[in-house]
Structure formats: structure tokens, C-alpha cells
Write a protein that holds these residues in place. Structure first.
Motif, PDB file in Angstrom:
ATOM      1  N   ILE A 154       4.532  -6.600   7.572  1.00  0.00           N
ATOM      2  CA  ILE A 154       3.241  -7.133   7.136  1.00  0.00           C
ATOM      3  C   ILE A 154       2.890  -6.555   5.769  1.00  0.00           C
ATOM      4  CG2 ILE A 154       1.785  -5.317   8.191  1.00  0.00           C
ATOM      5  CD1 ILE A 154      -0.001  -7.742   9.184  1.00  0.00           C
ATOM      6  N   GLY A 155       2.267  -7.364   4.936  1.00  0.00           N
ATOM      7  CA  GLY A 155       1.875  -6.910   3.614  1.00  0.00           C
ATOM      8  C   GLY A 155       0.726  -5.918   3.690  1.00  0.00           C
ATOM      9  N   LEU A 156       0.849  -4.866   2.910  1.00  0.00           N
ATOM     10  CA  LEU A 156      -0.199  -3.857   2.822  1.00  0.00           C
ATOM     11  C   LEU A 156      -1.079  -4.107   1.600  1.00  0.00           C
ATOM     12  CD1 LEU A 156      -1.391  -1.169   3.834  1.00  0.00           C
ATOM     13  CD2 LEU A 156       0.386   0.009   2.544  1.00  0.00           C
ATOM     14  N   GLY A 157      -0.475  -4.666   0.555  1.00  0.00           N
ATOM     15  CA  GLY A 157      -1.217  -4.967  -0.662  1.00  0.00           C
ATOM     16  C   GLY A 157      -0.423  -5.899  -1.544  1.00  0.00           C
ATOM     17  N   PHE A 158      -1.126  -6.607  -2.432  1.00  0.00           N
ATOM     18  CA  PHE A 158      -0.498  -7.571  -3.323  1.00  0.00           C
ATOM     19  C   PHE A 158      -0.589  -7.100  -4.777  1.00  0.00           C
ATOM     20  CE2 PHE A 158      -1.559 -10.176   0.333  1.00  0.00           C
ATOM     21  CZ  PHE A 158      -0.460 -11.003   0.453  1.00  0.00           C
ATOM     22  N   TYR A 159       0.425  -7.463  -5.539  1.00  0.00           N
ATOM     23  CA  TYR A 159       0.358  -7.264  -6.985  1.00  0.00           C
ATOM     24  C   TYR A 159       1.102  -8.399  -7.666  1.00  0.00           C
ATOM     25  CZ  TYR A 159       4.990  -5.038  -6.346  1.00  0.00           C
ATOM     26  OH  TYR A 159       6.293  -4.759  -6.022  1.00  0.00           O
ATOM     27  N   ALA A 160       0.951  -8.491  -8.962  1.00  0.00           N
ATOM     28  CA  ALA A 160       1.577  -9.561  -9.719  1.00  0.00           C
ATOM     29  C   ALA A 160       2.559  -8.974 -10.723  1.00  0.00           C
ATOM     30  CB  ALA A 160       0.524 -10.386 -10.459  1.00  0.00           C
ATOM     31  N   ALA A 161       3.706  -9.596 -10.866  1.00  0.00           N
ATOM     32  CA  ALA A 161       4.688  -9.201 -11.866  1.00  0.00           C
ATOM     33  C   ALA A 161       4.561 -10.134 -13.061  1.00  0.00           C
ATOM     34  CB  ALA A 161       6.097  -9.262 -11.293  1.00  0.00           C
ATOM     35  N   GLY A 162       4.231  -9.555 -14.214  1.00  0.00           N
ATOM     36  CA  GLY A 162       4.058 -10.342 -15.427  1.00  0.00           C
ATOM     37  C   GLY A 162       4.400  -9.505 -16.648  1.00  0.00           C
TER      38      GLY A 162
END
Length: 341
Positions: free
Chosen positions: A120-128
Motif C-alpha cells: 500500500i502507498g504511504l505517500g506520493f511524489y512526482a518525478a520531474g
């Protein structure tokens, strides 16, 4: 400071009758700032409430996956944290157990779940893209807006890109997509990476080293995560994160209970605790992770710098790991021959 008392009471695991000494549970997770936050703020209250001692094994996602595979016949680790790519591999290899549905796991975004609920995901981030605003201003450069900007010859020797085992795989896929290809048609990605390669000063995956290169101006531009840039920006480093017009990659910091691992009930309780609004808010504030629990209400200042809300999730690009993972050995071999040399 985070207040744990009310939340942790929910996760109290009854000790067996007459047992006074705390058991030891091993968790494997990332090093650096994540380790510091977990050791100092998140773990101690859980330990106190549950009469458990948590030993933290720090390492990158590949290290953790390798440990789980090596110990498959007799696991020592109870809870494992990995980036999405490694977690998908771990679930496929059968080293993750099902996450029990609980008070907080039932409230996560759908893209925080894996097939079979084995993680399960604990947190989200974006790759840019992340760039040094002072260097860009000094050179009169416009801010980057596209994955294709990495090819611009003005950045000769001024870009940092992590290896293909890290963010590099996302760069390869996004360059393929930006140039008419996809995960299933990766050739345009490799052609673009060969054009980008002269601009790269380092194929560096270490967060501390990337931060140093951006701070000192040794690098002007990097492929990195918004969660990595946020704390540096808070410290006054002249950086800015860019969501490329083709889309930033949706990335998940994931957790799973280890299949056959010790203390399975405590492991499940620990995961639920991490998904509680209180801890999720704390992780967003300190680590720059967008909450996986969609019921979390963040202060405006925190919400502005993390992945927050369904609308933002909808704008991110979810790469297809069902295509990427089987192709990674061949892609890695080709990357080492043609790109990172």
C-alpha cells in the motif's frame, strides 16, 4: 510537534500474559531524511505504546528487495518500505503479505493499492525537473518546461540524472513518450537519451550528492522528485520544481507486511498507524510526501508543495510497470552501453 497519544492508543497490541521484555521487530526502509524522521518522531511513540522495539535497517529500495529475496525461506524483516518499482517486483516475487483492511487503509487513493492488496502507498511524489533559479537567472535562461529541454546544448555538462535503477528509468520512458514512443516502443527514448548524454555531468542517484551539486551550482538542472526539492527550498536553497508539460511521473513510497515475517499483527498495526491522518500530515510536512489517505486535510502551506487531492493525481503520469519490469535487464544493458558511459 506531532501528537501521537490519541492515535497510538488505537494500535495497542496486547502483550502476552507475564511478558515484560519488549520484543524486537525489524523494518527495512530508506536512509537519509526519511530515516531521521522515523527514528526520532514516528517510531518511538509506537514502541512505547506497544511494548515493541523497532530496529531500523536503512538502505535503498534495491537493497531492501535483495534482503527480502535472500531471506525468503526465513524472513527476519516484518515491514518493508520501497519505491514503487521495487515494490511491484517484491509483490510479484511473493515476499509481501496482504495488507489487512483497517480504519485508515480503507481510505487510501486507489492508485496507492497493488493487485491483491499486497502493498500500500504511504505517500506520493512526482518525478520531474528541478533547477537552480540563480544559475538560470545569471545565464538568462528561461525555466525548463519539457522533458525535451534536457537535450538543449546550453546545458552541456550541467545536468544530473540518476541511474536507470532509479529516476533514470522514468526519464527513459518519458523521453520515449515525448518523442512518439512509449514503454512498448522504447527506441525513441534511447535515441533521445543519447542526445541528452553529453549534457549530463553525473549519473548520480544519491540524494545528498544531488542536493550538493544543485546547491553549489555544479549542476544547474536535475531530474528529481518534488519531495526531495521541497525541504531544500524550505532551507532557502534557490531551487524550483517543474512539472513538465508532458506530465510528471506519479511515484509512490510504498510499504508492505513481509510474507512470513515475525510479529505479523504488530506489522499490520504499524502500517495502519502510518496511514493515520496524524502521521500522514506529519510525513507531508517533513518529507514532502503527498498523503495516501484521501481524508487527510493539510494546511494550505503544506498542501501547496505536495501531491494533494484527486485533481493533482489525475495530472500525473502512471508508467506501466507490467511492461517496464520484464524489459529492465535488456534496457539496463543497453543504457550502460549507449547512454551512461
Amino acid at each position: 510537534m506531532i501528537k501521537h497519544v490519541g492515535i497510538l492508543g488505537i494500535f495497542l497490541i496486547a502483550a502476552s500474559s507475564g511478558a515484560n521484555a519488549a520484543e524486537t521487530m525489524y523494518i527495512a526502509s530508506w536512509g537519509g531524511d526519511v530515516e531521521k524522521v522515523f527514528r526520532e518522531k514516528i517510531i518511538p511513540p509506537f514502541e512505547a505504546k506497544n511494548n515493541i522495539k523497532i530496529n531500523y535497517i536503512a538502505g535503498n529500495s534495491s537493497d531492501t528487495l535483495a534482503k527480502l529475496m535472500a531471506q525468503k525461506s526465513k524472513q527476519e524483516i516484518s515491514v518493508a518500505f520501497m519505491d514503487e518499482f521495487a515494490m511491484v517486483s517484491a509483490v510479484g516475487a511473493g515476499v509481501c503479505a496482504k495488507v489487512d483492511e483497517g480504519e485508515y487503509s480503507k481510505n487510501v487513493y486507489q492508485n496507492a493499492r497493488t493487485t491483491g492488496d499486497k502493498s500500500i502507498g504511504l505517500g506520493f511524489y512526482a518525478a520531474g525537473l528541478v533547477y537552480n533559479t540563480e544559475i538560470f537567472k545569471k545565464n538568462g535562461w528561461d525555466a525548463p518546461t519539457s522533458w525535451k529541454d534536457l537535450e538543449d546544448k546550453k546545458y552541456l555538462g550541467k545536468i544530473v540524472i540518476p541511474s536507470i535503477a532509479s529516476y533514470g528509468q522514468w526519464v527513459l520512458v518519458m523521453e520515449a513518450r515525448a518523442n512518439g514512443g512509449s514503454e512498448k516502443s522504447i527506441q525513441p527514448g534511447f535515441e533521445a537519451m543519447k542526445r541528452i548524454s553529453p549534457n549530463v555531468i553525473a549519473w548520480e542517484s544519491g540524494p545528498a550528492k544531488i542536493a550538493q551539486m544543485l546547491q553549489t551550482g555544479e549542476a544547474a538542472l536535475a531530474v528529481w522528485g518534488n519531495q526531495r526539492a521541497a525541504p531544500l527550498i524550505d532551507q532557502g536553497v534557490p531551487l524550483k520544481f517543474v512539472y513538465p508539460k508532458e506530465g510528471a511521473v506519479s511515484a509512490v513510497a510504498a510499504v508492505c507486511p513481509v510474507q512470513g515475517g515475525p510479529q505479523p499483527k504488530v506489522a499490520q498495526a504499524f502500517i495502519q498507524y502510518l496511514l493515520s491522518p496524524e502521521v500522514q500530515t506529519f510525513l507531508a510536512t517533513t518529507n514532502g510526501w503527498g498523503p495516501a489517505n484521501k481524508d487527510v486535510k493539510l494546511p494550505p502551506a503544506v498542501a501547496a508543495r505536495v501531491i494533494y487531492g484527486q485533481e493533482q493525481h489525475n495530472k500525473l503520469i502512471a508508467v506501466d510497470y507490467n511492461v517496464i519490469i520484464p524489459n529492465m535487464p535488456a534496457w539496463t544493458s543497453r543504457w550502460n552501453r549507449e547512454v551512461e558511459r
